[in-house]
Scaffold this motif. Structure first.
Motif, short mmCIF file in Angstrom:
data_model
loop_
_atom_site.label_atom_id
_atom_site.label_comp_id
_atom_site.label_asym_id
_atom_site.label_seq_id
_atom_site.Cartn_x
_atom_site.Cartn_y
_atom_site.Cartn_z
N ALA A 54 -29.73 40.41 10.37
CA ALA A 54 -28.96 39.36 11.04
C ALA A 54 -29.12 38.02 10.32
N PHE A 55 -30.33 37.73 9.86
CA PHE A 55 -30.59 36.46 9.15
C PHE A 55 -29.80 36.42 7.85
N GLU A 56 -29.76 37.51 7.12
CA GLU A 56 -29.05 37.55 5.84
C GLU A 56 -27.55 37.34 6.02
N LYS A 57 -27.02 37.74 7.17
CA LYS A 57 -25.59 37.53 7.42
C LYS A 57 -25.26 36.05 7.55
N THR A 58 -26.20 35.30 8.09
CA THR A 58 -25.98 33.85 8.23
C THR A 58 -26.52 33.07 7.04
N PRO A 60 -26.34 34.24 3.40
CA PRO A 60 -25.97 35.27 2.41
C PRO A 60 -26.62 35.11 1.04
N LYS A 61 -27.13 33.94 0.73
CA LYS A 61 -27.77 33.74 -0.58
C LYS A 61 -29.25 34.12 -0.56
N THR A 62 -29.75 34.49 0.62
CA THR A 62 -31.17 34.82 0.75
C THR A 62 -31.35 36.30 1.04
N GLN A 63 -32.22 36.95 0.29
CA GLN A 63 -32.59 38.34 0.55
C GLN A 63 -34.00 38.36 1.12
N VAL A 64 -34.17 39.02 2.28
CA VAL A 64 -35.47 39.08 2.94
C VAL A 64 -36.19 40.36 2.52
N VAL A 65 -37.40 40.21 2.02
CA VAL A 65 -38.26 41.34 1.70
C VAL A 65 -39.33 41.42 2.79
N LEU A 66 -39.37 42.54 3.49
CA LEU A 66 -40.30 42.70 4.60
C LEU A 66 -41.54 43.47 4.18
N ASN A 67 -42.69 42.97 4.59
CA ASN A 67 -43.97 43.60 4.29
C ASN A 67 -44.72 43.78 5.61
N PHE A 68 -44.86 45.02 6.06
CA PHE A 68 -45.49 45.29 7.35
C PHE A 68 -46.88 45.89 7.19
N GLY A 69 -47.75 45.58 8.15
CA GLY A 69 -49.10 46.15 8.14
C GLY A 69 -49.94 45.53 9.23
N ALA A 70 -51.21 45.87 9.25
CA ALA A 70 -52.14 45.24 10.19
C ALA A 70 -52.23 43.76 9.86
N SER A 71 -52.24 42.92 10.88
CA SER A 71 -52.20 41.47 10.66
C SER A 71 -53.30 40.97 9.73
N ASP A 72 -54.52 41.46 9.92
CA ASP A 72 -55.63 40.98 9.10
C ASP A 72 -55.49 41.45 7.65
N VAL A 73 -54.92 42.65 7.47
CA VAL A 73 -54.71 43.18 6.12
C VAL A 73 -53.66 42.33 5.40
N LEU A 74 -52.60 41.99 6.10
CA LEU A 74 -51.57 41.13 5.51
C LEU A 74 -52.14 39.79 5.11
N LEU A 75 -52.99 39.24 5.98
CA LEU A 75 -53.62 37.96 5.67
C LEU A 75 -54.46 38.06 4.41
N GLN A 76 -55.22 39.12 4.27
CA GLN A 76 -56.03 39.30 3.06
C GLN A 76 -55.16 39.39 1.81
N GLN A 77 -54.02 40.05 1.94
CA GLN A 77 -53.10 40.11 0.81
C GLN A 77 -52.67 38.70 0.40
N ILE A 78 -52.32 37.88 1.40
CA ILE A 78 -51.88 36.51 1.12
C ILE A 78 -53.01 35.71 0.47
N LEU A 79 -54.21 35.84 1.04
CA LEU A 79 -55.35 35.11 0.49
C LEU A 79 -55.69 35.56 -0.93
N ASN A 80 -55.37 36.81 -1.24
CA ASN A 80 -55.65 37.35 -2.57
C ASN A 80 -54.50 37.12 -3.55
N GLY A 81 -53.49 36.36 -3.11
CA GLY A 81 -52.44 35.97 -4.04
C GLY A 81 -51.15 36.74 -3.97
N ALA A 82 -51.03 37.68 -3.03
CA ALA A 82 -49.77 38.41 -2.90
C ALA A 82 -48.67 37.44 -2.47
#
Length: 265
Positions: A54-58, A60-82
Motif C-alpha cells: 500500500a505504501f509503494e502505491k502512494t 511509487p519511487k520507493t521500494q520497501v525491503v522487509l526484514n522480519f525476525g525476533a525484535s532483539d535479533v533485528l536490533l543486533q543486526q542494526i547495531l552490527n551494521g546491517a
C-alpha cells in the motif's frame, strides 16, 4: 538416550542461528540505494507485507525491503551494521535497548499497535483447559513452545505471565525455545508441542492447524513501537513510512490482521 526436549531446543537454537545468518545476508545483499529497509517483528509479517504494498502505491519511487525476525535479533543486526531505515519491535523492551544503543532516533519513537498473548494447542487437541496453570501442569503436556525470553518479546511476555501464575519453573523444564514467535506457532501447528504461547494475531494465521485454548493476561500491555534508524540514507522515506503506519490507512491494515490501536496517552 537423549532428552527429546533438549534435542528440540538444540534444533531451535541451530535453526535460529542459521535464520539469523541468512536474513542478515539477504538484507545486506538486497539493500540498494533506492530501497527502504524496514526491520520488523516477526508477528508483523503479514500485516507489514500488505502495508509495504500500500505504501509503494502512494510512493511509487520507493521500494520497501522487509526484514522480519525476533525484535532483539533485528536490533543486533542494526547495531552490527546491517542496513535498516525503520525499526518496528513487538515490545517496549527491545525499543528501549535500541534507544540506549543509539540505534534509533528517540524523538521518532511512536507506539502504533497493541496485541494480546494467547495459549494455543494443535487444532485436534483434546487437552482439557480450565486454566492455563492447570493445563500446563498436566503430565500429557510434555513440550511447551515459546519464544526465547532473552530475545523474543512474545517469550518475555509469556515468561512474566507464567511467573505471575507461579508455573514458570514447571514450564521452563518443558520449554521448547523458539527463535521468534512464528517458530512457536509452527511447533504447535506441527504437533511438536502440546501447547505454546503466541500473539493472538499469529494464532489467527493458522486456524486450520491451531486453536486458542486460553487468553493470557500480561503484566504489561503488548505494545508495538516504531522508530527511525540513526544514520538512515533514506530519512525522508523512513519518516513517510512510519507516518503511513500511524495513518488511518495504515491502522486499517493492522486492524485487518487483528492488531488493536495503540493506547491513548
Amino acid at each position: 538416550m537423549s532428552n527429546p526436549v533438549s534435542a528440540v531446543r538444540r534444533y531451535a537454537r541451530a535453526a535460529a542461528a542459521c535464520c539469523f545468518a541468512a536474513v542478515a545476508f539477504s538484507v545486506h545483499s538486497a539493500a540498494h540505494a533506492d530501497e527502504l529497509v524496514v526491520s520488523a517483528a516477526a508477528s508483523l509479517t503479514n500485516a507489514f507485507r500488505t502495508m509495504a504494498t500500500a505504501f509503494e502505491k502512494t510512493h511509487p519511487k520507493t521500494q520497501v525491503v522487509l526484514n522480519f525476525g525476533a525484535s532483539d535479533v533485528l536490533l543486533q543486526q542494526i547495531l552490527n551494521g546491517a542496513p535498516a531505515d525503520v525499526f518496528a519491535s513487538a515490545d517496549e523492551t527491545a525499543m528501549d535497548k535500541a534507544v540506549d544503543g543509539k540505534a534509533v532516533i528517540p524523538d521518532t519513537r511512536r507506539d502504533f499497535a497493541t496485541n494480546s498473548l494467547v495459549m494455543i494447542v494443535p487444532a485436534d487437541s483434546r487437552l482439557p483447559v480450565r486454566s492455563v496453570r492447570e493445563a500446563l501442569m498436566l503430565p500429557q503436556v510434555k513440550h511447551v513452545a515459546l519464544g526465547n525470553p532473552a530475545s523474543v518479546p512474545a517469550g518475555r511476555y509469556a515468561k512474566a505471565a507464567l511467573e505471575h501464575e507461579g508455573v514458570w519453573d514447571v514450564v521452563s523444564g518443558k520449554a521448547v525455545l523458539a527463535g521468534n514467535v512464528r517458530e512457536s506457532l509452527d511447533y504447535v501447528a506441527r504437533g511438536e508441542a502440546e501447547a505454546g504461547f503466541v500473539f493472538s494475531t499469529d494464532a489467527a494465521m493458522m486456524p486450520q492447524a491451531v486453536k486458542v485454548a486460553a487468553s493470557v493476561p500480561t503484566q504489561t500491555p503488548v505494545t508495538y513501537p516504531i522508530a527511525l534508524v540513526h544514520g538512515s540514507a533514506h530519512a525522508a522515506d523512513a519518516k513517510a513510512f512510519a507516518e503511513f503506519v500511524l495513518s488511518a490507512q495504515g491502522q486499517a491494515i493492522l486492524a485487518k490482521y487483528g492488531f488493536m490501536p495503540p493506547a491513548q496517552h
